[in-house]
Write an enzyme that holds these catalytic residues in place. Sequence first.
Site, PDB file in Angstrom:
ATOM      1  N   ARG A  75      43.812 -33.321   0.736  1.00 58.23           N
ATOM      2  CA  ARG A  75      44.875 -33.842   1.592  1.00 58.23           C
ATOM      3  C   ARG A  75      45.307 -35.229   1.168  1.00 58.23           C
ATOM      4  O   ARG A  75      46.444 -35.623   1.388  1.00 58.23           O
ATOM      5  CB  ARG A  75      44.330 -34.009   3.017  1.00 58.23           C
ATOM      6  N   CYS A 125      43.254 -33.911  10.454  1.00 57.67           N
ATOM      7  CA  CYS A 125      41.826 -34.209  10.577  1.00 57.67           C
ATOM      8  C   CYS A 125      41.507 -34.550  12.023  1.00 57.67           C
ATOM      9  O   CYS A 125      42.003 -35.540  12.562  1.00 57.67           O
ATOM     10  CB  CYS A 125      41.448 -35.392   9.677  1.00 57.67           C
ATOM     11  N   ASP A 178      39.160 -46.010   7.883  1.00 60.51           N
ATOM     12  CA  ASP A 178      39.229 -44.990   6.828  1.00 60.51           C
ATOM     13  C   ASP A 178      38.283 -45.285   5.662  1.00 60.51           C
ATOM     14  O   ASP A 178      38.193 -44.487   4.724  1.00 60.51           O
ATOM     15  CB  ASP A 178      40.671 -44.848   6.310  1.00 60.51           C
ATOM     16  N   ARG A 183      42.642 -37.498  19.424  1.00 57.59           N
ATOM     17  CA  ARG A 183      43.698 -38.376  18.902  1.00 57.59           C
ATOM     18  C   ARG A 183      44.941 -38.251  19.783  1.00 57.59           C
ATOM     19  O   ARG A 183      45.893 -37.528  19.454  1.00 57.59           O
ATOM     20  CB  ARG A 183      43.970 -38.033  17.432  1.00 57.59           C
ATOM     21  N   LYS A 220      48.946 -42.590   0.609  1.00 51.86           N
ATOM     22  CA  LYS A 220      49.173 -41.411   1.455  1.00 51.86           C
ATOM     23  C   LYS A 220      49.829 -41.787   2.779  1.00 51.86           C
ATOM     24  O   LYS A 220      50.823 -41.189   3.172  1.00 51.86           O
ATOM     25  CB  LYS A 220      47.839 -40.709   1.741  1.00 51.86           C
ATOM     26  N   ASN A 221      49.249 -42.766   3.469  1.00 45.46           N
ATOM     27  CA  ASN A 221      49.732 -43.034   4.823  1.00 45.46           C
ATOM     28  C   ASN A 221      51.103 -43.714   4.842  1.00 45.46           C
ATOM     29  O   ASN A 221      51.781 -43.703   5.868  1.00 45.46           O
ATOM     30  CB  ASN A 221      48.680 -43.804   5.628  1.00 45.46           C
TER      31      ASN A 221
HETATM   32  N1  EPU Z   1      45.598 -44.106  20.288  1.00 46.07           N
HETATM   33  C1  EPU Z   1      45.846 -43.871  21.631  1.00 46.07           C
HETATM   34  N2  EPU Z   1      47.065 -43.393  21.988  1.00 46.07           N
HETATM   35  C2  EPU Z   1      48.036 -43.140  21.066  1.00 46.07           C
HETATM   36  C3  EPU Z   1      47.786 -43.382  19.706  1.00 46.07           C
HETATM   37  C4  EPU Z   1      46.533 -43.859  19.334  1.00 46.07           C
HETATM   38  O1  EPU Z   1      44.972 -44.095  22.472  1.00 46.07           O
HETATM   39  O2  EPU Z   1      49.124 -42.716  21.472  1.00 46.07           O
HETATM   40  C5  EPU Z   1      44.280 -44.644  19.869  1.00 46.07           C
HETATM   41  C6  EPU Z   1      43.510 -43.691  18.989  1.00 46.07           C
HETATM   42  O3  EPU Z   1      42.764 -42.771  19.732  1.00 46.07           O
HETATM   43  C7  EPU Z   1      42.658 -44.635  18.171  1.00 46.07           C
HETATM   44  C8  EPU Z   1      43.534 -45.872  18.026  1.00 46.07           C
HETATM   45  O4  EPU Z   1      44.519 -45.772  19.049  1.00 46.07           O
HETATM   46  O5  EPU Z   1      41.504 -44.979  18.874  1.00 46.07           O
HETATM   47  C9  EPU Z   1      44.237 -46.017  16.696  1.00 46.07           C
HETATM   48  O6  EPU Z   1      44.919 -44.821  16.345  1.00 46.07           O
HETATM   49  P1  EPU Z   1      46.230 -44.823  15.443  1.00 46.07           P
HETATM   50  O7  EPU Z   1      47.354 -44.299  16.237  1.00 46.07           O
HETATM   51  O8  EPU Z   1      46.359 -46.162  14.788  1.00 46.07           O
HETATM   52  O9  EPU Z   1      45.857 -43.752  14.328  1.00 46.07           O
HETATM   53  P2  EPU Z   1      46.828 -42.684  13.662  1.00 46.07           P
HETATM   54  O10 EPU Z   1      48.184 -43.231  13.550  1.00 46.07           O
HETATM   55  O11 EPU Z   1      46.622 -41.366  14.315  1.00 46.07           O
HETATM   56  C10 EPU Z   1      46.484 -43.588  11.258  1.00 46.07           C
HETATM   57  C11 EPU Z   1      46.098 -43.016   9.926  1.00 46.07           C
HETATM   58  C12 EPU Z   1      44.628 -42.645   9.961  1.00 46.07           C
HETATM   59  C13 EPU Z   1      43.802 -43.879  10.303  1.00 46.07           C
HETATM   60  C14 EPU Z   1      44.307 -44.533  11.600  1.00 46.07           C
HETATM   61  C15 EPU Z   1      43.656 -45.872  11.905  1.00 46.07           C
HETATM   62  C16 EPU Z   1      48.139 -42.022   9.191  1.00 46.07           C
HETATM   63  C17 EPU Z   1      48.890 -40.773   8.918  1.00 46.07           C
HETATM   64  N3  EPU Z   1      46.915 -41.856   9.666  1.00 46.07           N
HETATM   65  O12 EPU Z   1      46.199 -42.582  12.227  1.00 46.07           O
HETATM   66  O13 EPU Z   1      44.321 -42.220   8.669  1.00 46.07           O
HETATM   67  O14 EPU Z   1      42.462 -43.520  10.475  1.00 46.07           O
HETATM   68  O15 EPU Z   1      45.724 -44.764  11.498  1.00 46.07           O
HETATM   69  O16 EPU Z   1      43.869 -46.757  10.868  1.00 46.07           O
HETATM   70  O17 EPU Z   1      48.632 -43.104   8.946  1.00 46.07           O
HETATM   71  C18 EPU Z   1      43.169 -41.017   7.014  1.00 46.07           C
HETATM   72  O18 EPU Z   1      43.981 -41.459   6.197  1.00 46.07           O
HETATM   73  O19 EPU Z   1      42.126 -40.398   6.709  1.00 46.07           O
HETATM   74  C19 EPU Z   1      43.436 -41.201   8.434  1.00 46.07           C
HETATM   75  C20 EPU Z   1      42.835 -40.492   9.362  1.00 46.07           C
END
Ligand code: EPU
Length: 421
Positions: free
Chosen positions: A400, A117, A307, A122, A22-23
């Site tokens: 999803r 989610c 995850d 976030r 998915k990701n």
């Molecule tokens: N963060 C910040 N600022 C930012 C971006 C992130 O402070 O601009 C913080 C977040 O609050 C968090 C950490 O950095 O504490 C990591 O967040 P990240 O940006 O890595 O997460 P994401 O890109 O929003 C993706 C996956 C998530 C998964 C996370 C962590 C996708 C579409 N989503 O989210 O997947 O939990 O990485 O591995 O790739 C899921 O598949 O269920 C899911 C939620």
Amino acid sequence: MAKYEIKGGNTLHGEVLISGAKNAAVAILPAAVLVAGVCRVENVPDISDVRILLNILEDMGAVITKEEPGTVLIDCTNIKCTNPNPELVRKMRASYYLMGALLGRFGEANVALPGGCNFASRPIDQHLKGFRGLGAEVEETEEYVNLKPSEDGLHGNRISLDVVSVGATVNIMLAAVLIPGQTVIENAAREPHIVDLANFLNTMGARISGAGTNTIKIRGVEALHGGTYGIIPDQIEAGTYLAAVAAAGGNVLVKNVIPKHMECITTKLQEMGAKITDYDDCIRIVSQGRLHSTTVKTHPYPGFPTDMQAQICICMALASGVSRLTESVYETRFFGYCEELQDMGADILINGKTAIVTGRESLHGAEVYARDLRAGAALIIAGLAARGTTWVHNAHYVERGYENIIQKLTNLGADIVRLED
Ligand code: EPU
């Protein structure tokens, strides 16, 4: 609205085929916006997040053709739209990758803030920091992000992320691919889907090196061309089935996986007492009596994935002894499912970032509510392992990210059906 009804107690046996990640898919499909040509993408999971993204792209003027199951042709040659439909964008999280892709392709973008989610706050400050670093002027309102070139224009740059972020790494990669000069992302995320995105873009003519390490270099090119690419298998879907067998018992061959990507998960399940055997592209898991307690702390890849936090928590809730589960990526993630698990008889005490889980001999069925994708998958596992009947409401969260979950679990011998509320 739909729910799952699960009659617990069956052990799981047979084979399960893992779908495309998915990701990775939700990063690769927006990346097609950068390509003036036809991208033939294989191993695309049929999940609602992917269907929404394809709708958004089609609405922007992309020509989408579905071939055999799992293969999608995307032609963005003639798209002109830089403000994708906000109603569609708000339906999911990864639609924010259109910011990077549109900035890269057209030098501007006006994209609504995403939905998805919301198990934690976030923020996207690191994405915006990256865009600014590449020379974009960023205007953020409560509902939109508006990007356009600053007076100096768009240019490659060295961008050091303050936190390791998958989303920011993806968005900066997407933006930088067509921007002149060299971009270096420091403190980049190293998840398998980051490498998959880089491989996809390189197949289409990009020049990206270092993906999978914490320093990614992108040399801007003038244009990308079409091509064929197959998405990697889903690490978290595979981990979810492994956890289901560990919790409910059984003997299952999990097929179409990259065992290397699974090590952070299989090591823990082994420590808890499950027997794991790796093959080239599959993993066999055999349960061997009651699981033992363990300690898990989530980390960015190659650490134990956040995850998989909820799914491993179910295993802990049934293990002998006291386990400790610490969340270091999204502190509030426990609240998505721990109360529901307590309703099923689990003994969980949350102390800040750590859940202390005292294993019980068994859980019992209950009426529970999924509050996000992985919490929903974990509650299904709890239902499979519990005595009696469990109803997991909010099936749409699970759909999803899990392709054909009912069919896959039924094939393994689970008693699970989907009911409309
Ligand atoms: N963060 C910040 N600022 C930012 C971006 C992130 O402070 O601009 C913080 C977040 O609050 C968090 C950490 O950095 O504490 C990591 O967040 P990240 O940006 O890595 O997460 P994401 O890109 O929003 C993706 C996956 C998530 C998964 C996370 C962590 C996708 C579409 N989503 O989210 O997947 O939990 O990485 O591995 O790739 C899921 O598949 O269920 C899911 C939620």
